[in-house]
Design a protein around this motif. Structure first.
Motif, short mmCIF file in Angstrom:
data_model
loop_
_atom_site.label_atom_id
_atom_site.label_comp_id
_atom_site.label_asym_id
_atom_site.label_seq_id
_atom_site.Cartn_x
_atom_site.Cartn_y
_atom_site.Cartn_z
N THR A 191 0.86 -1.18 0.00
CA THR A 191 0.00 0.00 0.00
C THR A 191 0.89 1.23 0.00
O THR A 191 2.11 1.13 0.09
CB THR A 191 -0.94 0.01 1.21
OG1 THR A 191 -1.83 1.12 1.13
CG2 THR A 191 -0.15 0.11 2.50
N LYS B 141 -2.01 6.18 2.48
CA LYS B 141 -3.13 5.42 3.02
C LYS B 141 -2.83 4.87 4.41
O LYS B 141 -3.71 4.82 5.27
CB LYS B 141 -3.49 4.28 2.07
CG LYS B 141 -3.96 4.73 0.69
CD LYS B 141 -4.21 3.55 -0.22
CE LYS B 141 -4.64 4.01 -1.60
NZ LYS B 141 -4.84 2.86 -2.53
N LEU C 88 -4.03 5.34 9.35
CA LEU C 88 -4.22 4.28 10.35
C LEU C 88 -3.15 4.34 11.43
O LEU C 88 -3.42 4.05 12.59
CB LEU C 88 -4.18 2.91 9.66
CG LEU C 88 -5.30 2.64 8.65
CD1 LEU C 88 -5.07 1.30 7.98
CD2 LEU C 88 -6.66 2.67 9.33
N SER D 214 -12.34 -1.58 11.38
CA SER D 214 -12.08 -0.53 10.39
C SER D 214 -12.43 -1.03 8.99
O SER D 214 -12.26 -2.21 8.66
CB SER D 214 -10.61 -0.11 10.45
OG SER D 214 -10.33 0.86 9.46
N LYS D 215 -12.89 -0.12 8.15
CA LYS D 215 -13.25 -0.45 6.77
C LYS D 215 -12.06 -0.37 5.82
O LYS D 215 -12.19 -0.73 4.65
CB LYS D 215 -14.36 0.48 6.27
CG LYS D 215 -15.66 0.36 7.04
CD LYS D 215 -16.72 1.29 6.48
CE LYS D 215 -18.02 1.16 7.26
NZ LYS D 215 -19.07 2.08 6.71
N LYS D 216 -10.93 0.11 6.31
CA LYS D 216 -9.76 0.23 5.46
C LYS D 216 -9.17 -1.15 5.17
O LYS D 216 -9.12 -2.02 6.05
CB LYS D 216 -8.70 1.11 6.12
CG LYS D 216 -9.19 2.52 6.42
CD LYS D 216 -9.47 3.29 5.15
CE LYS D 216 -9.88 4.72 5.46
NZ LYS D 216 -10.17 5.49 4.22
N LYS D 217 -8.67 -1.33 3.95
CA LYS D 217 -8.10 -2.62 3.58
C LYS D 217 -6.80 -2.91 4.31
O LYS D 217 -6.50 -4.05 4.68
CB LYS D 217 -7.87 -2.64 2.07
CG LYS D 217 -7.37 -3.97 1.54
CD LYS D 217 -7.19 -3.93 0.03
CE LYS D 217 -6.67 -5.26 -0.49
NZ LYS D 217 -6.49 -5.23 -1.96
#
Length: 264
Positions: free
Chosen positions: A101, A105, A109, A128-131
């Motif tokens: 990543t 991004k 986090l 969390s909705k983050k990948k």
């Protein structure tokens, strides 16, 4: 060593490890006693078992301490404040492998988990909705395990370091929290850095033009400390504020450099 080896057979936190001669064959310990609901008891809290986690290699530690004392005497100086703090307070720094990543991004986090306890940070990353949150969650769990096994941190419930009355402190972020376990782990610092490129592909543009699009990777670093550090920092801030002199809006000093016109 024979006594320690015998006490580690059977229901132990190190059950299943290979023996000293390299063979994986061990004596079968007594069966785990089950309670009324059919659950086995928790890991062993014997002093010999906990010593393997708190002080895994005592001979190396003694040699290291002797070498540092001789080095300090040879240099003819007293230990600095930072060295004394490192002797009293423990920490662990964990660096993750390259994560597929970008730093843009992952920075969000990394900022989200700073100042939180390890359990709170893991819960935040779990929902969390983050990948990339699953990578941060895995690194938090890995850093927590390293802190417990290698540094002996977070064992206040087993060593009896729990405070009788919870203590209210103010963190450097401005939050007021209650601390009952001085050995509780929290995320003191978290930052990201660029890793090696993991590949390249061609990006096509208009008028028969093209450019290279590089796929980035990012490394995450996490610093875990115990609540002892935040308690010390809170007490130092309170002491500094108590020693500060009162602020005077109009001090009593002579007026100099008067002119009949403005200085600008």
């Amino acid at each position: 060593m024979e006594r320690l080896r015998n006490t580690q057979q059977g229901q132990s936190i190190f059950d299943g490890e290979p023996a000293a001669d390299g063979s994986s064959k061990q004596k079968a310990g007594p069966p785990a006693a089950l309670d009324g609901q059919g659950y086995a008891p928790e890991a062993s809290t014997l002093k010999e078992h906990l010593a393997r986690a708190v002080d895994p290699d005592p001979r190396w530690r003694i040699r290291y301490q002797k070498r540092k004392v001789m080095q300090m005497i040879r240099n003819g100086r007293e230990p600095t404040r930072e060295e004394l703090i490192r002797q009293r307070e423990r920490q662990v720094v964990s660096h993750s492998p390259p994560v597929p990543t970008s730093t843009k991004k992952l920075t969000m986090l990394a900022r989200q988990i700073v100042g939180k306890t390890v359990d709170e940070a893991i819960v935040q990353m779990k929902f969390s909705k983050k990948k990339a949150a699953r990578e941060v969650k895995y690194e938090l769990e890995r850093a927590r395990d390293l802190a417990i096994v290698q540094r002996g941190m977070g064992l206040g419930k087993h060593t009896g370091e729990i405070l009788e009355k919870p203590k209210k402190i103010k963190t450097k972020e401005g939050r007021i929290i209650e601390v009952s376990d001085p050995t509780r782990l929290y995320v003191d610092e978290s930052w990201v850095g660029k890793g090696p490129w993991r590949g390249m592909r061609i990006q096509y543009h208009a008028r028969s033009r093209m450019s290279a699009m590089w796929r980035p990777t990012t490394r995450l670093a996490i610093v875990l400390k115990e609540e002892k550090t935040r308690i010390r920092q809170h007490e130092e801030r309170v002491e500094k504020q108590a020693k500060a002199k009162p602020w005077v809006h109009l001090p009593n000093r002579p007026v100099t450099a008067q002119r009949p016109y403005y200085t600008w």
